[in-house]
Design a protein around this motif. Structure first.
Motif, mmCIF file in Angstrom:
data_model
loop_
_atom_site.group_PDB
_atom_site.id
_atom_site.type_symbol
_atom_site.label_atom_id
_atom_site.label_comp_id
_atom_site.label_asym_id
_atom_site.label_seq_id
_atom_site.Cartn_x
_atom_site.Cartn_y
_atom_site.Cartn_z
ATOM 1 N N GLN A 72 35.042 59.938 -3.341
ATOM 2 C CA GLN A 72 33.677 59.476 -3.558
ATOM 3 C C GLN A 72 33.341 58.353 -2.585
ATOM 4 O O GLN A 72 34.098 57.386 -2.461
ATOM 5 C CB GLN A 72 33.494 59.022 -5.003
ATOM 6 N N ILE A 73 32.188 58.507 -1.925
ATOM 7 C CA ILE A 73 31.777 57.581 -0.861
ATOM 8 C C ILE A 73 30.322 57.176 -1.092
ATOM 9 O O ILE A 73 29.412 57.972 -0.838
ATOM 10 C CB ILE A 73 31.910 58.249 0.526
ATOM 11 N N PRO A 74 30.065 55.965 -1.572
ATOM 12 C CA PRO A 74 28.671 55.528 -1.702
ATOM 13 C C PRO A 74 28.083 55.228 -0.325
ATOM 14 O O PRO A 74 28.759 54.690 0.547
ATOM 15 C CB PRO A 74 28.765 54.267 -2.556
ATOM 16 N N LEU A 75 26.823 55.609 -0.144
ATOM 17 C CA LEU A 75 26.168 55.417 1.154
ATOM 18 C C LEU A 75 25.065 54.363 1.111
ATOM 19 O O LEU A 75 24.898 53.607 2.059
ATOM 20 C CB LEU A 75 25.577 56.738 1.652
ATOM 21 N N SER A 76 24.286 54.338 0.027
ATOM 22 C CA SER A 76 23.069 53.527 0.045
ATOM 23 C C SER A 76 23.152 52.220 -0.729
ATOM 24 O O SER A 76 22.200 51.457 -0.723
ATOM 25 C CB SER A 76 21.899 54.345 -0.505
ATOM 26 N N GLY A 77 24.236 51.981 -1.414
ATOM 27 C CA GLY A 77 24.354 50.754 -2.193
ATOM 28 C C GLY A 77 25.686 50.699 -2.890
ATOM 29 O O GLY A 77 26.467 51.648 -2.855
ATOM 30 N N THR A 78 25.941 49.569 -3.529
ATOM 31 C CA THR A 78 27.191 49.396 -4.257
ATOM 32 C C THR A 78 27.175 50.233 -5.527
ATOM 33 O O THR A 78 26.209 50.223 -6.279
ATOM 34 C CB THR A 78 27.406 47.916 -4.610
ATOM 35 N N GLU A 79 28.252 50.963 -5.740
ATOM 36 C CA GLU A 79 28.426 51.761 -6.945
ATOM 37 C C GLU A 79 29.624 51.203 -7.696
ATOM 38 O O GLU A 79 30.696 51.017 -7.128
ATOM 39 C CB GLU A 79 28.677 53.228 -6.579
ATOM 40 N N VAL A 80 29.441 50.941 -8.964
ATOM 41 C CA VAL A 80 30.551 50.527 -9.808
ATOM 42 C C VAL A 80 31.142 51.795 -10.418
ATOM 43 O O VAL A 80 30.408 52.669 -10.888
ATOM 44 C CB VAL A 80 30.090 49.534 -10.894
ATOM 45 N N MET A 81 32.465 51.887 -10.373
ATOM 46 C CA MET A 81 33.165 53.054 -10.908
ATOM 47 C C MET A 81 34.196 52.573 -11.917
ATOM 48 O O MET A 81 35.017 51.709 -11.618
ATOM 49 C CB MET A 81 33.863 53.816 -9.788
ATOM 50 N N VAL A 115 32.475 49.691 -5.407
ATOM 51 C CA VAL A 115 32.729 50.431 -4.181
ATOM 52 C C VAL A 115 31.436 50.381 -3.363
ATOM 53 O O VAL A 115 30.406 50.904 -3.778
ATOM 54 C CB VAL A 115 33.153 51.890 -4.478
ATOM 55 N N LYS A 116 31.527 49.740 -2.208
ATOM 56 C CA LYS A 116 30.363 49.495 -1.367
ATOM 57 C C LYS A 116 30.301 50.515 -0.236
ATOM 58 O O LYS A 116 31.299 51.152 0.087
ATOM 59 C CB LYS A 116 30.450 48.089 -0.772
ATOM 60 N N PRO A 117 29.123 50.637 0.398
ATOM 61 C CA PRO A 117 29.073 51.466 1.598
ATOM 62 C C PRO A 117 30.147 51.002 2.587
ATOM 63 O O PRO A 117 30.396 49.801 2.719
ATOM 64 C CB PRO A 117 27.663 51.217 2.137
ATOM 65 N N GLY A 132 28.993 56.344 -10.826
ATOM 66 C CA GLY A 132 27.541 56.288 -10.811
ATOM 67 C C GLY A 132 26.910 55.078 -11.441
ATOM 68 O O GLY A 132 25.709 55.067 -11.697
ATOM 69 N N ILE A 133 27.683 54.036 -11.706
ATOM 70 C CA ILE A 133 27.111 52.851 -12.337
ATOM 71 C C ILE A 133 26.413 52.021 -11.263
ATOM 72 O O ILE A 133 27.039 51.545 -10.323
ATOM 73 C CB ILE A 133 28.204 52.028 -13.051
ATOM 74 N N SER A 134 25.100 51.907 -11.423
ATOM 75 C CA SER A 134 24.290 51.202 -10.436
ATOM 76 C C SER A 134 22.912 50.939 -11.033
ATOM 77 O O SER A 134 22.347 51.835 -11.664
ATOM 78 C CB SER A 134 24.162 52.047 -9.165
ATOM 79 N N PRO A 135 22.348 49.752 -10.826
ATOM 80 C CA PRO A 135 21.025 49.474 -11.386
ATOM 81 C C PRO A 135 19.903 50.267 -10.715
ATOM 82 O O PRO A 135 18.836 50.436 -11.302
ATOM 83 C CB PRO A 135 20.847 47.970 -11.169
ATOM 84 N N LYS A 140 25.256 59.216 -2.364
ATOM 85 C CA LYS A 140 26.710 59.233 -2.192
ATOM 86 C C LYS A 140 27.197 60.611 -1.787
ATOM 87 O O LYS A 140 26.511 61.611 -1.969
ATOM 88 C CB LYS A 140 27.409 58.769 -3.464
ATOM 89 N N ILE A 141 28.418 60.609 -1.283
ATOM 90 C CA ILE A 141 29.123 61.829 -0.922
ATOM 91 C C ILE A 141 30.268 61.985 -1.919
ATOM 92 O O ILE A 141 30.995 61.021 -2.192
ATOM 93 C CB ILE A 141 29.689 61.766 0.506
ATOM 94 N N ILE A 142 30.419 63.191 -2.437
ATOM 95 C CA ILE A 142 31.575 63.520 -3.268
ATOM 96 C C ILE A 142 32.245 64.718 -2.621
ATOM 97 O O ILE A 142 31.681 65.810 -2.582
ATOM 98 C CB ILE A 142 31.179 63.874 -4.711
#
Length: 147
Positions: A72-81, A115-117, A132-135, A140-142
């Motif tokens: 899993q690769i977040p692209l546009s913002g920080t994702e909490v996993m 997990v940040k870009p 997918g935890i994000s406000p 993202k890429i999976i």
């Protein structure tokens, strides 16, 4: 579970010939330019580009996959996993969904990672994760790699 910077992803190519193929795909593309959708690189390897909706820790459900490993690769913002070893999880009443290769679990994750870009996380079948935890949601890429 593995978490690292994207610049180091090549160090994990030896985990599987499919990892090497996935890394080649990722390394040869402008990841931010990838369009939303699914790209099949073979029956045992595919790439999903998705945009998640906003989600809180309370809304995120722990999940595992029997047949595939997630990169899993977040692209546009920080994702909490969220992360919990699957052996420590309490299954839901819902059975394993073979078509979607997913099982869900009760309760919150034991640990949460940002997990940040420029970073990635790898979840193996033994790794329950609550992605997918994000406000605001994230693009993202999976990458799904046959286990």
């Amino acid at each position: 579970m593995i978490i690292d910077r994207l610049e180091n992803i090549g160090k994990y190519a030896s985990l599987s010939p499919l990892f090497a193929q996935a890394i080649e795909f990722l390394s040869s593309r402008d990841l931010n330019g990838l369009q939303t959708g699914k790209t099949e690189l073979g029956k045992d390897l595919f790439v999903n580009v998705t945009e998640t909706q906003p989600k809180t820790r309370e809304e995120a459900r722990l999940e595992t996959h029997r047949d595939f490993i997630d990169i899993q690769i977040p692209l546009s913002g920080t994702e909490v996993m969220g992360y919990t070893p699957a052996t420590d999880c309490l299954p839901t009443n819902a059975p394993y969904d073979k078509d979607k290769d997913i099982s869900f679990y009760e309760g919150a994750a034991e640990n949460y990672l940002s997990v940040k870009p420029g970073m990635f996380a790898i979840f193996f079948p033994q790794d329950a994760h609550a992605p997918g935890i994000s406000p605001e949601g994230v693009k993202k890429i999976i990458v799904k790699v046959k286990a």
